[in-house]
Each structure stands twice: as C-alpha cells, then as structure tokens.
Enzyme design. Structure first.
Site, PDB file in Angstrom:
ATOM      1  N   HIS A 122      46.325  48.415  21.853  1.00 26.74           N
ATOM      2  CA  HIS A 122      44.917  48.199  22.211  1.00 26.74           C
ATOM      3  C   HIS A 122      44.182  49.523  21.971  1.00 26.74           C
ATOM      4  O   HIS A 122      44.784  50.593  22.104  1.00 26.74           O
ATOM      5  CB  HIS A 122      44.871  47.820  23.693  1.00 26.74           C
ATOM      6  CG  HIS A 122      43.543  47.391  24.220  1.00 26.74           C
ATOM      7  ND1 HIS A 122      42.552  48.287  24.523  1.00 26.74           N
ATOM      8  CD2 HIS A 122      43.040  46.174  24.514  1.00 26.74           C
ATOM      9  CE1 HIS A 122      41.501  47.626  24.999  1.00 26.74           C
ATOM     10  NE2 HIS A 122      41.765  46.338  25.006  1.00 26.74           N
ATOM     11  N   ASP A 198      51.612  51.115  28.323  1.00 28.76           N
ATOM     12  CA  ASP A 198      50.396  50.353  28.594  1.00 28.76           C
ATOM     13  C   ASP A 198      50.869  48.968  29.035  1.00 28.76           C
ATOM     14  O   ASP A 198      51.245  48.136  28.204  1.00 28.76           O
ATOM     15  CB  ASP A 198      49.542  50.282  27.324  1.00 28.76           C
ATOM     16  CG  ASP A 198      48.341  49.368  27.520  1.00 28.76           C
ATOM     17  OD1 ASP A 198      48.207  48.778  28.605  1.00 28.76           O
ATOM     18  OD2 ASP A 198      47.543  49.239  26.570  1.00 28.76           O
ATOM     19  N   GLN A 201      49.046  43.949  30.032  1.00 32.93           N
ATOM     20  CA  GLN A 201      49.329  42.519  29.857  1.00 32.93           C
ATOM     21  C   GLN A 201      50.694  42.149  30.427  1.00 32.93           C
ATOM     22  O   GLN A 201      51.062  40.981  30.437  1.00 32.93           O
ATOM     23  CB  GLN A 201      49.295  42.151  28.355  1.00 32.93           C
ATOM     24  CG  GLN A 201      47.960  42.349  27.688  1.00 32.93           C
ATOM     25  CD  GLN A 201      46.906  41.339  28.157  1.00 32.93           C
ATOM     26  OE1 GLN A 201      47.216  40.329  28.792  1.00 32.93           O
ATOM     27  NE2 GLN A 201      45.653  41.618  27.849  1.00 32.93           N
ATOM     28  N   LYS A 224      43.162  41.820  35.678  1.00 33.37           N
ATOM     29  CA  LYS A 224      43.942  40.845  34.900  1.00 33.37           C
ATOM     30  C   LYS A 224      45.024  40.189  35.765  1.00 33.37           C
ATOM     31  O   LYS A 224      45.828  39.409  35.277  1.00 33.37           O
ATOM     32  CB  LYS A 224      44.588  41.531  33.692  1.00 33.37           C
ATOM     33  CG  LYS A 224      43.567  42.005  32.647  1.00 33.37           C
ATOM     34  CD  LYS A 224      44.257  42.578  31.442  1.00 33.37           C
ATOM     35  CE  LYS A 224      43.371  43.497  30.632  1.00 33.37           C
ATOM     36  NZ  LYS A 224      42.428  42.807  29.766  1.00 33.37           N
ATOM     37  N   CYS A 366      40.060  44.262  20.475  1.00 29.90           N
ATOM     38  CA  CYS A 366      40.219  45.715  20.645  1.00 29.90           C
ATOM     39  C   CYS A 366      41.546  46.185  20.059  1.00 29.90           C
ATOM     40  O   CYS A 366      42.253  47.016  20.670  1.00 29.90           O
ATOM     41  CB  CYS A 366      40.131  46.129  22.112  1.00 29.90           C
ATOM     42  SG  CYS A 366      38.550  45.798  22.835  1.00 29.90           S
TER      43      CYS A 366
HETATM   44  C1  LIG Z   1      47.104  45.833  26.244  1.00 29.15           C
HETATM   45  C2  LIG Z   1      45.826  46.300  26.869  1.00 29.15           C
HETATM   46  N1  LIG Z   1      45.664  47.611  27.092  1.00 29.15           N
HETATM   47  C3  LIG Z   1      44.553  48.100  27.647  1.00 29.15           C
HETATM   48  C4  LIG Z   1      43.522  47.268  28.002  1.00 29.15           C
HETATM   49  C5  LIG Z   1      42.297  47.881  28.613  1.00 29.15           C
HETATM   50  O1  LIG Z   1      42.137  47.370  29.897  1.00 29.15           O
HETATM   51  P1  LIG Z   1      40.805  47.720  30.728  1.00 29.15           P
HETATM   52  O2  LIG Z   1      39.664  47.266  29.861  1.00 29.15           O
HETATM   53  O3  LIG Z   1      40.944  46.908  31.960  1.00 29.15           O
HETATM   54  O4  LIG Z   1      40.807  49.169  30.927  1.00 29.15           O
HETATM   55  C6  LIG Z   1      43.622  45.900  27.766  1.00 29.15           C
HETATM   56  C7  LIG Z   1      42.503  45.002  28.067  1.00 29.15           C
HETATM   57  O5  LIG Z   1      42.325  43.984  27.470  1.00 29.15           O
HETATM   58  C8  LIG Z   1      44.816  45.405  27.193  1.00 29.15           C
HETATM   59  O6  LIG Z   1      44.981  44.112  26.960  1.00 29.15           O
END
Ligand SMILES: Cc1ncc(COP(=O)(O)O)c(C=O)c1O
Length: 411
Positions: A122, A198, A201, A224, A366
C-alpha cells in the site's frame, strides 16, 4: 464455530436502512469496516460520563478517563500478544505508524543502507520510506510477484541480503495474498535485519500473535476492525522502541523541558505527543472485546469459507468475463476479491453495483506499483467481513449479470 451472521448483523445500526429501496450489501470492509452498537455506545458513554483529558487532571473524571484509556491499551496488548503495554503506541492510523517508523527508525540508518519492500505494498508502506530515501542516501529494493500474486520468495531471499529493514504487508489489500511472514522474519533474524509488518488487512481478520510472527514492528488501524476512525496502533519490541528517538514533539512525550532542552518520557508516551485520540482508543478497546467474543479463529474460518464460496460462484457464473487477481487457494488469502470485468472500467462496474445497494471499491486501491506490475489501471474490489454471508455474494453475482447485460458482453 460458524458465525451467526444474522445475529452479528443485528448489532450494526447501519444495516437497519435501505438504499435505493434495497437492503445494504456492504462489500467494502477492506476500506473501512462498519461499527457495532457496542463500539458506538462505549464512545458515547465515555463522552456522557467521564470525558476529561488523560494523564493530567488529578480529579475524578481525569482519573477515570486515564484508566479507561490505559485499559484500552492493555486490551490491544493482549489482542496481539505483546509483552507489555509499553510496546503499544496509539497513533492516528496505520499510515502514521509507518511514518513514525520511517522517521525514527529511519534516523538510525546510515547513507548507503538498504530497505526491502515489495510490489504489493500500500502507498502507506511505500511513500514514508521514499521520503526517507530522499532525506538520506538509502537504497530501496523491490520484490516482484508471481502469476498468482504471491511474493517471489527466491528473489526476496536474494534481495534481502544485507538490508537493514524488511517492510512488508502481512496481507495485500488488493490481492488478498497472505504473506509468509514467519519465513521472512526467519530470514531477517539470520542477518540482523528488522521486520516491519503492515498488518492493516491482517489483524482485523486473523488471530495475531506478534511473538509467533516474530516481527519487530507491526502497524494497523482501528477502523478496519469494527473500531472508530482516528485510532491506529504501532507495536514495537520494547528494547527497540527504547532506542528510537521520538517522532513528534510536544506535551505528554516529555518528563522535563527547560530552555536548554527536554528529557523524553517513558514508553509508550514518548511516542504520543499531545492529547491522544481518547474516545477512539476506548472505542477500539470495545471493538476488541466485540471481536474477542466472536473469536478470531472463528472469524478467520468464516472468511476462508466465504472466500471459497465467492471464488467458486464468480468463476462458475462469470468465468468468461471475470478475471480475479490473487491466490486461487482460499486458505492462502483474505476475504477480499479484486477483479476486472470484461473490458468495462472498474468505476462503471461499481456504479451499476451501487444502484443495487452493493458497496464495493473501484480504483488503484493506493497500490499503484502493484497496478503497474499487473499492467492495469484499476480493479473492482469486493471485501467481506463478519456481517457478510453467502446471500450477499449471490447478490453480487446477480448484479454482475446485469453489468454484463447492460454493457452487452457475451455470456
Ligand atoms: C495494507 C494497508 N496498509 C495501510 C493502509 C493505510 O491505512 P490507514 O489509511 O488507516 O492509515 C491500508 C488502508 O487501506 C491498507 O489496506
């Protein structure tokens, strides 16, 4: 144990409404989950009964609020099996956690050091490292994917040689791929690299044990996993966090300030400057209670079975038109399914689905480097959670038949 989806759904006020005269089919939990009444009530109750600032006022409300806030931290600690609440830093979201690491951990790197990333990250796990690489002479190395959207592990092993940090998603937000995190951590241990996960998910959908995963740092977002927006978590091993410089300065993160300088506070407050997201942390604590009651093992099993059903149904009914990305084996992936439908643009597909009150996400999610690797600009992404069942996958399939007919594609 199978989930009682009807009972769970009844906990979510948002599902009481109809959209365009139809019940809401929410298949966008990968972007953000819905919130159960228990979380909403915990936050309302905080504001109605004990609202004050934390770690400041030595009065009744201040003490009650501080206790509720720190209790929430304890719940997070247990939820991911950390050693101590000192290892749990509250942030605004996962993005902030990753920026904190790129800044504070990044400051310990030297010119010429390397960081390993993958093509499935992401942007939140890319851009902070790129910003670091702009400040210092840091090499970013990239691992590619195989045809099923899994990491090329042989390549990863080669590229990992000598890197200081391996920053990788536990589960892709586009492909659903669950990465072999333990294998990656083992590789890192053999050569003194640190592992940043990270787990945005992953944590909402699977039992998470930071000791078993053997990661050094892990980030996720509350929104989430049935919690509110505005709260995220950075987990870090205590001995590592102790050594890092703070990210942002202000109140709360100091023990003393003089005109000559400051002394930083203990963990975890060293990384929590200013008034923290108090109601949000309490909401996250309530979300953890809610998920714990259902059982994270049960949640993961539900996800595997629903994903298996969706993959089977969509392939059977739309085989000629649909291209689904990510691993074909449900146990190797999470409950989000990204697809292209014929040559129809993802936004057009999602618009037709929206007319059926089906919420999906369309776009690059993203993850532009991944889109580039896949050679596409966008996908439709249907992502499920604890309140979804097979009837909603049926609804999706029926609505896709309309998409097919509307755009006059062959059956
Ligand atoms: C794999 C992953 N990393 C990071 C993020 C960023 O999360 P946040 O926007 O809650 O900071 C997301 C959000 O969709 C994500 O799916």
């Amino acid at each position: 144990m199978p989930l009682d989806v009807k009972k769970i759904k009844a906990d979510f006020p948002i599902f009481c409404q109809e959209i365009n005269g139809k019940p809401l089919t929410y298949l966008d939990s990968g972007a953000t989950s819905q919130k159960p009444r228990q979380v909403i009530e915990a936050m309302n109750s905080f504001y109605e009964t004990i609202n004050a600032n934390v770690h400041r006022g030595a009065h009744y409300l201040g003490e009650r609020t501080t206790k509720a806030f720190e209790d929430a931290r304890e719940k997070v600690k247990k939820f991911i099996n950390a050693n101590s609440p000192k290892e749990i830093i509250f942030t605004k979201n996962a993005t902030e956690g990753l920026n904190l690491l790129a800044h504070s951990l990044g400051s310990t790197l030297k010119d010429g050091d390397a960081i390993l990333l993958t093509h499935m990250e992401h942007h939140a796990n890319i851009v902070p490292w790129q910003l670091l690489a702009e400040r210092k002479n840091i090499e970013l190395r990239w691992v590619s994917l195989d045809e099923e959207g899994k990491l090329n592990m042989e390549e990863l092993e080669k590229l990992a040689d000598g890197v200081k940090i391996i920053a990788v998603s536990a589960m892709s937000n586009v492909l659903g791929t669950i990465n072999p995190v333990k294998e990656i951590a083992k590789l890192a241990r053999n050569q003194d690299s640190l592992v940043v996960l990270d787990a945005c998910q992953f944590v909402p959908h699977s039992p998470t044990d930071v000791k078993e995963l053997d990661c050094d740092f892990l980030v996720f977002s509350g929104h989430k996993m049935c919690g509110p927006t505005g709260i995220g978590v950075l987990y870090g091993k205590q001995e590592l966090l102790e050594k890092l410089p703070p990210f942002m300065g202000g109140g709360e993160m100091i023990i003393n300030v003089t005109t000559e300088g400051f002394i930083t506070n203990e963990l975890p407050w060293k990384f929590e400057p200013g008034t923290p997201p108090i109601a949000e942390a309490i909401g996250l604590g309530a979300a953890i209670d809610y998920l714990d009651d259902i059982g994270m093992e049960n949640i993961r099993e539900h996800e595997i079975s629903l994903t298996a059903y969706a993959l089977r149904l969509l392939t059977e009914k739309h085989g000629d038109q649909i291209k689904i990305y990510g691993p074909s084996e449900p146990a190797e992936r999470g409950g989000l399914i990204s697809f292209k439908y014929g040559d129809i643009h993802a936004h057009d597909v999602s618009q037709v689905l929206d007319e059926h009150a089906i919420s999906v996400r369309a776009g690059h999610h993203c993850a532009k480097p991944l889109m580039q690797e896949l050679g596409i600009g966008a996908t439709v992404r249907a992502s499920t959670y604890i309140y979804n069942d097979e009837t909603e996958i049926d609804q999706l399939s029926i609505a896709l038949e309309e998409v097919r007919d509307f755009f006059k594609l062959n059956k």
